[in-house]
Design an enzyme around this catalytic site. Structure first.
Site, PDB file in Angstrom:
ATOM      1  N   HIS A  64       0.767  -0.764  -0.365  1.00  7.63           N
ATOM      2  CA  HIS A  64       0.254   0.218   0.028  1.00  7.63           C
ATOM      3  C   HIS A  64       0.740   1.274   0.033  1.00  7.63           C
ATOM      4  CE1 HIS A  64       0.878  -0.422   4.238  1.00  7.63           C
ATOM      5  NE2 HIS A  64       0.310   1.033   4.733  1.00  7.63           N
ATOM      6  N   LYS A 113       5.881   5.523  -1.868  1.00  7.37           N
ATOM      7  CA  LYS A 113       6.540   5.734  -1.133  1.00  7.37           C
ATOM      8  C   LYS A 113       8.371   6.137  -1.643  1.00  7.37           C
ATOM      9  CE  LYS A 113       4.510   6.137   3.058  1.00  7.37           C
ATOM     10  NZ  LYS A 113       4.543   5.650   4.614  1.00  7.37           N
ATOM     11  N   HIS A 147       1.671  10.138  -2.776  1.00  7.06           N
ATOM     12  CA  HIS A 147       2.542   8.671  -2.628  1.00  7.06           C
ATOM     13  C   HIS A 147       1.004   7.742  -3.026  1.00  7.06           C
ATOM     14  CE1 HIS A 147       0.925   8.254   2.252  1.00  7.06           C
ATOM     15  NE2 HIS A 147       1.297   6.672   1.713  1.00  7.06           N
ATOM     16  N   HIS A 197      -5.398   6.220   1.769  1.00 10.36           N
ATOM     17  CA  HIS A 197      -5.807   6.988   3.538  1.00 10.36           C
ATOM     18  C   HIS A 197      -6.811   8.069   2.979  1.00 10.36           C
ATOM     19  CE1 HIS A 197      -1.759   7.432   5.319  1.00 10.36           C
ATOM     20  NE2 HIS A 197      -1.254   7.412   4.033  1.00 10.36           N
TER      21      HIS A 197
END
Length: 330
Positions: A195, A199, A224, A249
């Site tokens: 997930h 990054k 990200h 998120h």
């Protein structure tokens, strides 16, 4: 879809037409009057399930023909048909052409039909088995690729090493407690395992900065999920892995990022990973703060239940820790 296409090859056209006339209701039959014509049909009109070849034909005998079929079309089941049955012929046919059945002339249509039915069943069984094996190989390759992507992210940042695996562990536990199907749970596991793949494009000094992040640095980190989505989108997953990564998120009330989705616009798999991600992150040490502990992490999701986080998922997560003694040991 089952394949019942059959090619009969014999230099005696009357025999071919007789079989074609009597068996056309049971099988999809094509005919060829020479080995050369038979090979051309295999290349241009296949795939065939079964090829039946006479032994004695001019230019190319049946053994040579079936040997070539085996090399060029190995999935086709091969039958030898001849009026000159002897041990030598049978041995050559088996060893060189790897024939499935050996029939002698004159061959009654009933015997031919029985042999074709058996051969078609065998062919379709082999194809089905190969598809299963190919799927298993594909799944194994996919798993290896996901694991490699996870290692790529975590190799850059010692503070988050193992984070994705721990999020996956909790996400799977939540999914099982919800009674989700195994395929959905596997989707959750794969998505959770990568997930944070986005990054890899976030500067390492932002991820490991010991102090507070500037608004600009936060904006970069907040990219990200979108970056992860762009990385994974070209990969042909069976399930919406890239979308889940994009949504991990998001928050129920629209306060999340990058899309500001609300409620039912967010996949349940994404909602699961969201909760697991928050809990694991708060339980772990970060460059900018020490671990806040399990109790504070659970308090966070409990306080924002129904606002940011799905109520059912939060309740299950709380029960896993408080009643079932869940821990993040991998």
């Amino acid at each position: 879809m089952a394949n019942n296409k059959v090619l009969l090859v014999d230099d005696e056209e009357q025999i071919l037409l007789s079989f074609q006339r009597r068996l056309k209701k049971q099988f999809n039959l094509d005919i060829a009057t020479s080995g050369k014509q038979g090979l051309e049909k295999l290349d241009s009109e296949g795939p065939y399930a079964v090829v039946v070849s006479d032994y004695r034909m001019p230019e190319m005998d049946g053994v040579h023909f079936l040997k070539t079929v085996k090399q060029n079309h190995p999935d086709v089941v091969r039958i030898m048909l001849t009026g000159f049955a002897d041990i030598h012929t049978a041995t050559k046919a088996v060893n060189q052409g790897q024939v499935f059945r050996f029939l002698t002339k004159p061959c009654p249509p009933r015997d031919m039909a029985e042999a074709l039915e058996q051969s078609i069943r065998y062919h379709n069984f082999i194809i089905s088995e190969r598809e299963v094996i190919d799927l298993k190989r594909w799944r194994k390759s996919l798993e290896q690729m996901v694991a490699a992507l996870a290692r790529l992210v975590e190799s850059r940042d010692a503070y988050t090493a193992g984070h994705q695996q721990r999020v996956a562990l909790l996400s799977v536990a939540i999914g099982r407690a919800m009674g989700l199907e195994e395929q959905t749970i596997d989707t959750v596991r794969l998505a959770a395992t990568i997930h944070d793949i986005g990054k890899v494009y976030v500067p390492l000094e932002f991820l490991t900065k010991p102090g507070s992040l500037s608004p600009l640095e936060l904006d970069v980190i907040h990219t990200h999920p979108q970056v992860g989505y762009e990385i994974l989108k070209p990969i042909e997953f069976e399930s919406p892995i890239s979308r889940i990564v994009l949504e991990h998120h998001e928050r129920l009330d629209g306060s999340g990022y990058p899309q500001g989705l609300i409620g039912s616009e967010i996949l349940v798999e994404s909602k699961i990973i969201t909760v697991a991600d928050v809990v694991e992150a708060m339980c772990s040490h970060r460059p900018y703060r020490p671990s806040r502990g399990v109790n504070k992490a659970l308090g966070e999701i409990e306080q924002k239940k129904g606002v940011c986080y799905d109520p059912e998922i939060v309740d299950i997560c709380l029960e896993l820790f408080r009643k079932n003694n869940f821990n993040f040991q991998i």
